[in-house]
Motif scaffolding. Structure first.
Motif, PDB file in Angstrom:
ATOM      1  N   GLU A 129       0.831  -1.190   0.000  1.00 25.46           N
ATOM      2  CA  GLU A 129       0.000   0.000   0.000  1.00 25.46           C
ATOM      3  C   GLU A 129       0.875   1.254   0.000  1.00 25.46           C
ATOM      4  N   ARG A 130       0.533   2.194  -0.880  1.00 30.47           N
ATOM      5  CA  ARG A 130       1.286   3.433  -0.989  1.00 30.47           C
ATOM      6  C   ARG A 130       0.392   4.631  -0.658  1.00 30.47           C
ATOM      7  N   ALA A 131       0.892   5.523   0.190  1.00 26.98           N
ATOM      8  CA  ALA A 131       0.152   6.719   0.579  1.00 26.98           C
ATOM      9  C   ALA A 131       0.132   7.738  -0.552  1.00 26.98           C
ATOM     10  N   ALA A 186       6.446  15.675  -1.540  1.00 30.38           N
ATOM     11  CA  ALA A 186       6.506  14.341  -2.126  1.00 30.38           C
ATOM     12  C   ALA A 186       6.178  13.257  -1.114  1.00 30.38           C
ATOM     13  N   THR A 187       5.554  12.202  -1.612  1.00 25.14           N
ATOM     14  CA  THR A 187       5.318  10.992  -0.826  1.00 25.14           C
ATOM     15  C   THR A 187       6.600  10.156  -0.823  1.00 25.14           C
ATOM     16  N   PRO A 188       6.661   9.090  -0.028  1.00 28.79           N
ATOM     17  CA  PRO A 188       7.801   8.174  -0.152  1.00 28.79           C
ATOM     18  C   PRO A 188       7.945   7.631  -1.573  1.00 28.79           C
ATOM     19  N   THR A 189       6.827   7.348  -2.244  1.00 27.27           N
ATOM     20  CA  THR A 189       6.893   6.891  -3.634  1.00 27.27           C
ATOM     21  C   THR A 189       7.542   7.940  -4.506  1.00 27.27           C
ATOM     22  N   GLY A 190       7.170   9.208  -4.314  1.00 26.57           N
ATOM     23  CA  GLY A 190       7.722  10.291  -5.123  1.00 26.57           C
ATOM     24  C   GLY A 190       9.080  10.776  -4.680  1.00 26.57           C
ATOM     25  N   SER A 191       9.587  10.240  -3.577  1.00 27.87           N
ATOM     26  CA  SER A 191      10.898  10.692  -3.094  1.00 27.87           C
ATOM     27  C   SER A 191      12.025  10.295  -4.034  1.00 27.87           C
ATOM     28  N   THR A 192      11.789   9.325  -4.926  1.00 25.12           N
ATOM     29  CA  THR A 192      12.815   8.932  -5.903  1.00 25.12           C
ATOM     30  C   THR A 192      12.581   9.597  -7.257  1.00 25.12           C
ATOM     31  N   ALA A 193      11.668  10.591  -7.310  1.00 22.14           N
ATOM     32  CA  ALA A 193      11.360  11.269  -8.567  1.00 22.14           C
ATOM     33  C   ALA A 193      11.915  12.696  -8.539  1.00 22.14           C
ATOM     34  N   TYR A 194      11.063  13.686  -8.780  1.00 21.45           N
ATOM     35  CA  TYR A 194      11.502  15.082  -8.888  1.00 21.45           C
ATOM     36  C   TYR A 194      12.201  15.550  -7.612  1.00 21.45           C
ATOM     37  N   SER A 195      11.678  15.159  -6.466  1.00 19.37           N
ATOM     38  CA  SER A 195      12.274  15.570  -5.198  1.00 19.37           C
ATOM     39  C   SER A 195      13.732  15.128  -5.093  1.00 19.37           C
ATOM     40  N   MET A 204      11.674   5.412   2.476  1.00 19.42           N
ATOM     41  CA  MET A 204      11.138   4.069   2.267  1.00 19.42           C
ATOM     42  C   MET A 204       9.612   4.079   2.347  1.00 19.42           C
ATOM     43  N   PRO A 205       8.912   3.453   1.387  1.00 18.19           N
ATOM     44  CA  PRO A 205       7.452   3.364   1.460  1.00 18.19           C
ATOM     45  C   PRO A 205       6.987   2.744   2.771  1.00 18.19           C
ATOM     46  N   GLY A 206       5.909   3.291   3.303  1.00 15.22           N
ATOM     47  CA  GLY A 206       5.375   2.793   4.560  1.00 15.22           C
ATOM     48  C   GLY A 206       5.998   3.413   5.789  1.00 15.22           C
ATOM     49  N   SER A 207       6.900   4.378   5.599  1.00 11.10           N
ATOM     50  CA  SER A 207       7.598   4.975   6.744  1.00 11.10           C
ATOM     51  C   SER A 207       6.749   5.998   7.483  1.00 11.10           C
ATOM     52  N   VAL A 270      -3.129   3.556  -2.581  1.00  7.88           N
ATOM     53  CA  VAL A 270      -3.073   2.745  -3.800  1.00  7.88           C
ATOM     54  C   VAL A 270      -2.410   1.420  -3.458  1.00  7.88           C
ATOM     55  N   ARG A 271      -2.954   0.339  -4.009  1.00  8.83           N
ATOM     56  CA  ARG A 271      -2.447  -1.002  -3.719  1.00  8.83           C
ATOM     57  C   ARG A 271      -1.644  -1.514  -4.915  1.00  8.83           C
ATOM     58  N   LEU A 272      -0.328  -1.605  -4.757  1.00  4.38           N
ATOM     59  CA  LEU A 272       0.558  -2.074  -5.816  1.00  4.38           C
ATOM     60  C   LEU A 272       0.836  -3.564  -5.661  1.00  4.38           C
ATOM     61  N   ILE A 273       0.770  -4.289  -6.768  1.00  3.60           N
ATOM     62  CA  ILE A 273       1.113  -5.710  -6.767  1.00  3.60           C
ATOM     63  C   ILE A 273       2.629  -5.856  -6.808  1.00  3.60           C
TER      64      ILE A 273
END
Length: 297
Positions: A129-131, A186-195, A204-207, A270-273
């Protein structure tokens, strides 16, 4: 046993990808999977591949069946971000086949499609699960109600080389007045993108955190700040043009500076497989080329 039903979402791709798409469709048909395809993408598929013409279609979140097992995204990370607007709070899991470049989100390689789908259709996968973030304004509806982001929400200067001033409050307390080209939340998911490209940390996701990252701040002592995901961030922007740009993942709008913004954690995830051998840290090492040094070869 009920028939498996999946949704397929994608964007225009080049001809080099067509054989992989053909193999994917053939595999699903042979497995007797019920397929429903995003209508605009389906029109393209029927022209560019051997996709059958009898599949059902959907156009938006409202006509997306809620009984599908998962959504399969064909493309890159941008395609996955666009799919979030279709999935919203339905809880439908998403899997992404990478036809793009980096593939942090769409992380199934195109040459491993059949192996990956064997695992998914057999139930051999986990759910991560991603915030998300949501953004609201004081005087208008933003992005026609699609005001949530899996990666980041960002404010930029508009049509000028001059910096903007962003007055930021966390809850009711003043955080800072950022004098910069913009500000990324940015979310943890977006922390590896523009940020990340602006000097932000990897989270880390879920932190349970978000990161606030300034874009080219005038004061070099102003650094990215990691905050709890439970805070409410309020922004007021000052600009010589009296306008600024607000982006929400891949969407953007031009707003007047009398528009104040409220940014907080979205009320759904969002639920990622994720497959059995999938590892977040393996992805980081591979995508960011950690440990790769020409002196070792």
């Amino acid at each position: 046993m009920p028939q498996t039903k999946i949704a397929i979402f994608g964007r225009v791709f080049n001809s080099s990808v067509t054989p992989y798409v053909n193999n994917l469709i053939n595999y699903l048909v042979e497995r007797k999977v019920e397929i429903i395809v995003f209508d605009e993408f389906y029109t393209f598929l029927k022209k560019e591949s051997n996709c059958p013409a009898h599949f059902s279609t959907f156009n938006n979140n409202e006509d997306l069946p809620k009984d599908i097992s998962f959504m399969l995204c064909l493309g890159g990370d941008g395609t996955m971000l666009a799919a979030v607007s279709l999935i919203r709070d339905s809880g439908i899991p998403i899997a992404g086949i990478n036809f793009g470049r980096l593939g942090f989100l769409a992380n199934i390689p195109k040459n491993e499609i059949e192996e990956a789908l064997n695992q998914i259709l057999s139930g051999n996968y986990g759910i991560q699960e991603r915030a998300l973030l949501s953004v609201e304004s004081t005087n208008k509806t933003l992005f026609e109600g699609e005001n949530f982001a899996l990666n980041d929400i960002t404010v930029f200067r508009h049509d000028t080389s001059s910096m903007i001033t962003i007055d930021a409050k966390i809850n009711t307390e003043l955080l800072n007045s950022y004098w910069a080209d913009g500000l990324i939340i940015a979310t943890p998911t977006g922390s590896t993108a523009y940020s990340l490209s602006c000097g932000g940390p990897i989270i880390m996701p879920g932190s349970g955190n978000f990161v606030i990252t300034p874009i080219s701040p005038h004061n070099l002592n102003v650094r990215p700040l990691v905050v709890s995901e439970n805070i409410t961030l309020r922004l007021k922007i000052e600009s010589r043009t009296e306008k600024f740009i607000l982006s929400c993942d891949s969407k953007s709008e031009t707003l007047n500076t009398d528009t104040e913004l409220t940014i907080k954690k979205a009320p759904f995830k969002v639920r990622l497989i994720r497959l059995e051998n999938d590892s977040y840290f393996t992805t980081l090492r591979e995508k960011l080329l950690w440990g790769i040094d020409v002196r070792n070869y």
